[in-house]
Design a protein around this motif. Structure first.
Motif, mmCIF file in Angstrom:
data_model
loop_
_atom_site.group_PDB
_atom_site.id
_atom_site.type_symbol
_atom_site.label_atom_id
_atom_site.label_comp_id
_atom_site.label_asym_id
_atom_site.label_seq_id
_atom_site.Cartn_x
_atom_site.Cartn_y
_atom_site.Cartn_z
ATOM 1 N N SER A 262 0.564 -1.326 0.111
ATOM 2 C CA SER A 262 -0.090 0.088 -0.123
ATOM 3 C C SER A 262 0.834 1.297 -0.067
ATOM 4 C CB SER A 262 -0.945 -0.021 1.291
ATOM 5 O OG SER A 262 -1.756 -0.980 1.424
ATOM 6 N N ILE B 196 2.437 1.906 -3.529
ATOM 7 C CA ILE B 196 1.579 2.473 -4.376
ATOM 8 C C ILE B 196 0.935 3.804 -4.084
ATOM 9 C CG2 ILE B 196 -0.755 2.102 -5.685
ATOM 10 C CD1 ILE B 196 -0.370 -0.850 -4.990
ATOM 11 N N LEU C 277 -4.953 4.512 -12.142
ATOM 12 C CA LEU C 277 -5.729 3.643 -11.490
ATOM 13 C C LEU C 277 -5.712 2.096 -11.623
ATOM 14 C CD1 LEU C 277 -7.769 3.506 -8.738
ATOM 15 C CD2 LEU C 277 -9.460 3.778 -10.547
ATOM 16 N N SER C 278 -5.881 1.796 -13.038
ATOM 17 C CA SER C 278 -5.644 0.380 -13.372
ATOM 18 C C SER C 278 -4.321 -0.179 -13.035
ATOM 19 C CB SER C 278 -5.896 0.368 -14.981
ATOM 20 O OG SER C 278 -7.317 0.862 -15.297
ATOM 21 N N ALA D 144 -2.196 0.536 -10.810
ATOM 22 C CA ALA D 144 -2.223 0.634 -9.348
ATOM 23 C C ALA D 144 -2.939 -0.422 -8.844
ATOM 24 C CB ALA D 144 -2.728 1.769 -8.530
ATOM 25 N N ILE D 145 -4.140 -1.114 -9.366
ATOM 26 C CA ILE D 145 -4.652 -1.920 -8.975
ATOM 27 C C ILE D 145 -4.190 -3.300 -9.527
ATOM 28 C CG2 ILE D 145 -7.025 -3.300 -9.474
ATOM 29 C CD1 ILE D 145 -8.260 -0.615 -9.599
ATOM 30 N N THR D 146 -3.378 -3.256 -10.827
ATOM 31 C CA THR D 146 -2.775 -4.477 -11.269
ATOM 32 C C THR D 146 -1.674 -5.040 -10.347
ATOM 33 O OG1 THR D 146 -3.713 -3.993 -13.475
ATOM 34 C CG2 THR D 146 -1.858 -5.388 -13.345
ATOM 35 N N SER E 94 -0.793 -4.020 -7.075
ATOM 36 C CA SER E 94 -1.171 -4.542 -5.826
ATOM 37 C C SER E 94 -1.712 -5.847 -6.044
ATOM 38 C CB SER E 94 -2.478 -3.644 -5.100
ATOM 39 O OG SER E 94 -3.493 -3.740 -6.050
ATOM 40 N N GLY E 95 -2.582 -6.011 -7.081
ATOM 41 C CA GLY E 95 -2.983 -7.494 -7.194
ATOM 42 C C GLY E 95 -1.882 -8.413 -7.486
ATOM 43 N N CYS F 136 0.218 -8.843 -4.201
ATOM 44 C CA CYS F 136 -0.507 -9.893 -3.189
ATOM 45 C C CYS F 136 -0.487 -11.334 -3.735
ATOM 46 C CB CYS F 136 -2.034 -9.153 -3.160
ATOM 47 S SG CYS F 136 -2.177 -7.516 -2.230
#
Length: 460
Positions: A26, A29, A172-173, A175-177, A179-180, A183
């Protein structure tokens, strides 16, 4: 005396890993997204370069020397100049009230730049997407204060990540990718040893007493590594306990043979002396039954302990040749038919004697309960060989018996009459032999009647 640390005071390493991983993910990012506008601003904005300052100074000096240039009909002629490396430069003249005098409509970028310059409180330059804005230069003409701003088309290379600052949805996309992915990497790091533990536990539950967790998992310094060590210790204890149990059964069976042999010898001597009676015949029969039971117990122990046996890469038909001939003869004696479909080219590493005994027990059991015939076939695939034994008998009455029939001394209710013979050790020996090959054995009823036994053996 050394102090003993309470387990409650020892930090949970898995908890720390999860906390640090998610916190780091987190933070990275948020920091990256938050710093992009600041990096872009610092990269695009800078002090007013000397050559551009000289340009504004010269232009301002000209107006100061000739204030009549600020008249309305002369202002538009001051807008365009080709004075900088052949590029058209637009000069904006702003009065002390902030109004642009020589341009009716000014771009949104120019308005933004004027606010930036006012906040900076000094002359600056700023690189927008396709143009460079610079200024202000303050001067006096005819007793009034004026400011000059310049703009010309210019483009300089910018770091690739500035593209993200201008495309919020893409940022945003990503960042989500990201983080995925982070994780997912964490989940893989934690899930891989757990999957290894599960596979080892499943193998142990299915009878593979040699199954252990790999060294890489054991060397981990967290709770998963401790769990792996505990599992291997448990598996060692279970293997030793079951092996000792089988050795005990084997030793007891051997010891029982001595008095049994004496009993049979005494019976033989009694009969030789002419002592014949129903009781003596019954004793002889029971002695023979006991001899057969002891023989099967010894066989079960040998198969489970896997003593004096090594795998050999042989053809399946070659190993089962004698067993199939005997089964075919036995079927003919009972007016039944045995159908054999085993390709002579099928080869795999196996223990010849245990596998032969397993197939022999299964075929004799199938022939005993079949109505007209039994079939045996072998199917070879890339990684395994399947052996199917199918009969047309009554099958197993209750479905819960389909797994239980492979347990020692277990017989379905319909087969427990004394006349059916056996002690429920034949199928147990077959299962033990298959498990020694790291294979599997299953039973299922056929429609409308019959039983299907399937043995799966690995080719490695």
């Amino acid at each position: 005396m050394a102090s003993i640390i309470s387990p409650k005071k020892i930090p949970n390493r898995i908890f720390i890993k999860l906390l640090l991983s998610f916190w780091l993910c987190s933070s990275v990012i948020i920091t990256a997204v938050g710093l992009l506008p600041l990096l872009q601003q610092n990269h695009d904005r800078g002090p007013l370069p000397p050559h551009l300052k000289d340009l504004l100074v010269r232009f301002g000096s000209r107006i100061s020397d000739s204030p009549e240039l600020l008249n309305t009909h002369n202002l538009k002629h001051l807008t365009h100049r080709r004075d900088f490396k052949g590029k058209p430069i637009i000069i904006y003249i702003v009065n002390d009230q902030g109004l642009v005098l020589n341009k009716d409509n000014i771009s949104r970028g120019m308005r933004r730049f004027m606010l930036m310059a006012e906040e900076a409180n000094q002359p600056i330059s700023h690189q927008f997407k396709n143009e460079l804005l610079f200024g202000p230069y303050n001067f006096e003409a005819a007793g009034k204060q004026y400011s000059l701003y310049g703009r010309f088309a210019d483009h300089h290379r910018r770091p690739w990540f500035f593209f993200l600052a201008e495309n919020k949805l893409l940022t945003l996309s990503l960042a989500i990718t990201l983080s995925g992915l982070l994780c997912g990497l964490l989940a893989w790091h934690l899930g891989k040893p757990l999957r290894t533990l599960k596979l080892s536990a499943d193998a142990l539950a299915n009878g593979d007493l040699t199954s252990r967790v790999d060294k890489a998992t054991i060397k981990r310094k967290d709770e998963i590594g401790q769990l792996a060590q505990a599992f291997n210790s448990m598996a060692d204890s279970v293997e030793n306990m079951l092996n000792n149990q089988q050795r005990l059964i084997s030793d007891i069976s051997h010891e029982l043979r001595t008095p049994l042999t004496r009993l049979q010898l005494a019976l033989a001597l009694s009969r030789k002396k002419g002592h014949e009676s129903t009781e003596i015949d019954r004793i002889g029969y029971e002695a023979e039954q006991l001899e057969q039971m002891i023989a099967e117990l010894l066989e079960l122990s040998k198969v489970k302990l896997n003593v004096n046996e090594s795998k050999r890469h042989l053809g399946l038909a070659e190993t089962l040749g004698q067993v199939l001939d005997d089964a075919e003869f036995e079927a003919e004696q009972q007016q039944k038919k045995l159908t054999i479909n085993i390709d002579e080219e099928i080869e795999l590493p196996h223990y010849p004697r245990p596998l032969s005994r397993a197939i022999e027990n299964l075929l004799r059991n199938a022939i005993r309960y079949s109505s007209t015939g039994v079939s045996i076939e072998a199917i070879e695939t890339t990684h395994k060989v399947s052996i199917n034994i199918i009969d047309d008998g009554p099958g197993i009455e209750h479905d819960h018996d389909l797994k239980a029939i492979f347990k020692p001394f277990y017989r379905p209710q319909s087969a427990r009459e004394r006349e059916s013979g056996g002690w429920g050790l034949g199928l147990a020996i077959a299962e033990a032999a298959v498990l020694a090959h790291k294979g599997s054995i299953t039973a299922k009823n056929r429609t409308p009647h019959g039983l299907h036994i399937c043995i799966t053996l690995p080719k490695k």
